[in-house]
Design an enzyme around this catalytic site. Structure first.
Site, PDB file in Angstrom:
ATOM      1  N   SER A  98       0.812  -1.229   0.000  1.00 14.82           N
ATOM      2  CA  SER A  98       0.000   0.000   0.000  1.00 14.82           C
ATOM      3  C   SER A  98       0.843   1.276   0.000  1.00 14.82           C
ATOM      4  O   SER A  98       0.325   2.352  -0.284  1.00 14.82           O
ATOM      5  CB  SER A  98      -0.934   0.018   1.224  1.00 14.82           C
ATOM      6  OG  SER A  98      -1.781  -1.111   1.166  1.00 14.82           O
ATOM      7  N   GLY A  99       2.110   1.164   0.299  1.00 15.33           N
ATOM      8  CA  GLY A  99       2.983   2.353   0.335  1.00 15.33           C
ATOM      9  C   GLY A  99       3.379   2.798  -1.056  1.00 15.33           C
ATOM     10  O   GLY A  99       3.096   2.117  -2.042  1.00 15.33           O
ATOM     11  N   ALA A 100       4.050   3.953  -1.136  1.00 16.67           N
ATOM     12  CA  ALA A 100       4.450   4.509  -2.444  1.00 16.67           C
ATOM     13  C   ALA A 100       5.348   3.523  -3.202  1.00 16.67           C
ATOM     14  O   ALA A 100       5.147   3.289  -4.400  1.00 16.67           O
ATOM     15  CB  ALA A 100       5.181   5.834  -2.224  1.00 16.67           C
ATOM     16  N   VAL A 101       6.302   2.910  -2.526  1.00 20.45           N
ATOM     17  CA  VAL A 101       7.204   1.965  -3.203  1.00 20.45           C
ATOM     18  C   VAL A 101       6.451   0.674  -3.549  1.00 20.45           C
ATOM     19  O   VAL A 101       6.605   0.122  -4.645  1.00 20.45           O
ATOM     20  CB  VAL A 101       8.447   1.665  -2.329  1.00 20.45           C
ATOM     21  CG1 VAL A 101       9.316   0.563  -2.947  1.00 20.45           C
ATOM     22  CG2 VAL A 101       9.273   2.933  -2.122  1.00 20.45           C
TER      23      VAL A 101
ATOM     24  N   HIS B 244      15.093  12.589  -7.162  1.00 21.71           N
ATOM     25  CA  HIS B 244      16.240  13.153  -6.444  1.00 21.71           C
ATOM     26  C   HIS B 244      17.259  13.701  -7.440  1.00 21.71           C
ATOM     27  O   HIS B 244      17.411  13.154  -8.548  1.00 21.71           O
ATOM     28  CB  HIS B 244      16.950  12.055  -5.642  1.00 21.71           C
ATOM     29  CG  HIS B 244      16.256  11.640  -4.373  1.00 21.71           C
ATOM     30  ND1 HIS B 244      15.170  12.291  -3.826  1.00 21.71           N
ATOM     31  CD2 HIS B 244      16.532  10.592  -3.552  1.00 21.71           C
ATOM     32  CE1 HIS B 244      14.805  11.669  -2.718  1.00 21.71           C
ATOM     33  NE2 HIS B 244      15.608  10.634  -2.516  1.00 21.71           N
TER      34      HIS B 244
ATOM     35  N   GLN C 287      13.184   8.755  -7.518  1.00 20.91           N
ATOM     36  CA  GLN C 287      13.502   8.121  -6.229  1.00 20.91           C
ATOM     37  C   GLN C 287      12.692   6.862  -5.989  1.00 20.91           C
ATOM     38  O   GLN C 287      13.164   5.905  -5.365  1.00 20.91           O
ATOM     39  CB  GLN C 287      13.211   9.139  -5.110  1.00 20.91           C
ATOM     40  CG  GLN C 287      13.498   8.639  -3.717  1.00 20.91           C
ATOM     41  CD  GLN C 287      12.287   8.044  -3.029  1.00 20.91           C
ATOM     42  OE1 GLN C 287      11.147   8.392  -3.332  1.00 20.91           O
ATOM     43  NE2 GLN C 287      12.526   7.105  -2.119  1.00 20.91           N
TER      44      GLN C 287
ATOM     45  N   ARG D 107      -3.987  -2.397   9.092  1.00 16.47           N
ATOM     46  CA  ARG D 107      -4.783  -1.289   8.510  1.00 16.47           C
ATOM     47  C   ARG D 107      -4.972  -1.487   6.999  1.00 16.47           C
ATOM     48  O   ARG D 107      -6.031  -1.209   6.452  1.00 16.47           O
ATOM     49  CB  ARG D 107      -4.047   0.034   8.781  1.00 16.47           C
ATOM     50  CG  ARG D 107      -4.824   1.293   8.421  1.00 16.47           C
ATOM     51  CD  ARG D 107      -4.272   2.506   9.170  1.00 16.47           C
ATOM     52  NE  ARG D 107      -2.818   2.544   9.124  1.00 16.47           N
ATOM     53  CZ  ARG D 107      -2.125   3.175   8.166  1.00 16.47           C
ATOM     54  NH1 ARG D 107      -2.762   3.778   7.183  1.00 16.47           N
ATOM     55  NH2 ARG D 107      -0.801   3.184   8.176  1.00 16.47           N
TER      56      ARG D 107
ATOM     57  N   GLN E 270      16.915  16.182  -2.344  1.00 15.77           N
ATOM     58  CA  GLN E 270      16.024  15.028  -2.264  1.00 15.77           C
ATOM     59  C   GLN E 270      14.551  15.409  -2.221  1.00 15.77           C
ATOM     60  O   GLN E 270      14.128  16.250  -1.436  1.00 15.77           O
ATOM     61  CB  GLN E 270      16.416  14.143  -1.071  1.00 15.77           C
ATOM     62  CG  GLN E 270      17.831  13.585  -1.252  1.00 15.77           C
ATOM     63  CD  GLN E 270      18.312  12.724  -0.103  1.00 15.77           C
ATOM     64  OE1 GLN E 270      19.454  12.843   0.324  1.00 15.77           O
ATOM     65  NE2 GLN E 270      17.465  11.849   0.413  1.00 15.77           N
TER      66      GLN E 270
ATOM     67  N   CYS F  53      18.063   5.169  -1.779  1.00 17.39           N
ATOM     68  CA  CYS F  53      17.816   5.739  -3.119  1.00 17.39           C
ATOM     69  C   CYS F  53      18.958   6.645  -3.578  1.00 17.39           C
ATOM     70  O   CYS F  53      19.404   6.576  -4.729  1.00 17.39           O
ATOM     71  CB  CYS F  53      16.500   6.492  -3.124  1.00 17.39           C
ATOM     72  SG  CYS F  53      16.181   7.442  -1.642  1.00 17.39           S
TER      73      CYS F  53
HETATM   74  C1  2RA Z   1      14.715   9.903   1.830  1.00 16.66           C
HETATM   75  N1  2RA Z   1      16.505   8.418   1.147  1.00 16.66           N
HETATM   76  O1  2RA Z   1      14.860  10.443   0.723  1.00 16.66           O
HETATM   77  C2  2RA Z   1      15.487   8.641   2.162  1.00 16.66           C
HETATM   78  C3  2RA Z   1      14.587   7.458   2.310  1.00 16.66           C
HETATM   79  N2  2RA Z   1      13.895   7.154   1.111  1.00 16.66           N
HETATM   80  O2  2RA Z   1      13.953  10.310   2.721  1.00 16.66           O
END
Ligand code: 2RA
Length: 335
Positions: free
Chosen positions: A9-12, A240, A313, A37, A155, A128
């Site tokens: 369910s997360g972005a990744v 990023h 990312q 959840r 980032q 990442c």
């Molecule tokens: C960040 N690299 O960008 C860390 C975890 N994804 O917050």
């Protein structure tokens, strides 16, 4: 080939589903796991619906060949044995096992063969920012050993998750309408700001995020390479950027470096300043490659090269890299 996604369910997790679909990964069965959840949520993969199962300490991973895990370090540490006890390989996106000597830390373009040595049946996906950087360092290392790297990262909000991306959007709206800006996922307002603080500070004045770039790069490249990083959160959604300065043992020309980048799988060169051609995160989100530009000799050091890199990312920085490790495994190891 049965694949599990933990943290779907997360972005990744959501990007893992997309990447498996887009690359026609040769899976025959798919099982999705999440928190209490998320349990019960339905996701579609290749026109078939899959219900999220709650991750529990049971035999749910009995027939699983590869588990793609992106649910945080706590969950990875707590469930590694449950996930791997029946023979599944766990490809873990958290930082839990990255510096474990018995766990390979892998970026396929750089050290794919390390993925074949898995005494704990775990392979760690690097951070990442590290993934993006080592893809650009490898072609240079192949020309001449890299002694030192200085890097500043820019980032995106996505690194802190989907909620953080939504928070950035809300902050922009609030700050342009004079409303009080809600700040939760970051130390300060991110909209129209830069925050030189990602993760926690360590005793040497570097943050954990910055020390990841030092420690993980040395492990992945099997090198005594010295890395000094400054990691900054910027008001960008999901790609990023990194400003990288490299010192090599031998003096290299810009032409040598550019050619090495152009010939390296996974890199796209966008470098024509007179035509205003250089990588920018706004236009490269969702892409698979690491984009490099602004390639130039360092004015202060004949053995120094400076360049700029941008990469998504959530894709190459997490989901795509994990799937590429899985692809490498099935091409090179019976699983
Ligand atoms: C960040 N690299 O960008 C860390 C975890 N994804 O917050």
């Amino acid at each position: 080939m049965k694949i599990a996604i933990v943290g779907v369910s997360g972005a990744v997790g959501q990007e893992l589903l997309k990447v498996l679909d887009q690359r026609n990964f040769p899976l025959t069965e798919l099982v999705l796991f999440g928190s209490k959840r998320s349990a019960g949520q339905i996701y579609t993969f290749k026109d078939k619906e899959y219900k999220v199962k709650e991750l529990q300490h049971n035999d749910d991973f009995k027939e699983v060949d590869i588990a793609l895990v992106s649910a945080g370090s706590g969950t990875s540490l707590n469930f590694a044995k449950t996930i791997t006890k029946h023979g599944a390989i766990m490809i873990d996106n958290s930082s839990a096992f990255r510096m474990d000597d018995e766990v390979p830390l892998v970026v396929p373009e750089v050290n794919a063969e390390d993925a074949l040595n898995t005494p704990k049946s775990i392979i760690a996906n690097p951070n990442c920012t590290t993934i993006q950087m080592v893809v650009s360092l490898k072609p240079i290392e192949q020309l001449s050993h890299i002694k030192k790297v200085h890097v500043s990262s820019y980032q995106s909000a996505s690194g802190a998750g989907a909620t953080a991306m939504n928070e950035l959007i809300e902050q922009v709206k609030q700050s342009t309408t004079g409303k009080e800006v809600h700040v939760e996922k970051f130390a300060y307002q991110l909209a129209f700001n830069l925050i030189p603080h990602i993760d926690v500070f360590t005793d040497n004045g570097y943050t954990k995020e910055e020390m990841k770039m030092y420690n993980e790069t040395r492990k992945i490249m099997h090198s005594n390479i010295e890395v000094s990083a400054t990691c900054v959160r910027v008001p960008v959604m999901r790609a990023h950027s990194e400003s990288i300065w490299v010192e090599t043992e031998d003096e290299l020309s810009v032409e040598q470096i550019r050619k090495a980048f152009e010939n390296f799988n996974g890199i796209i060169v966008e470098d024509n300043p007179s035509e205003k051609k250089y990588p920018m995160p706004l236009f490269l989100s969702g892409r698979d490659e690491v984009f490099v530009g602004r390639i130039r000799k360092d004015l202060t050091n004949p053995k120094g090269i400076a360049f700029w890199s941008v990469s998504d990312q959530i894709r190459k920085g997490a989901a795509l890299n994990a799937v590429q490790i899985a692809e490498y495994l099935i091409q090179h190891k019976k699983r």
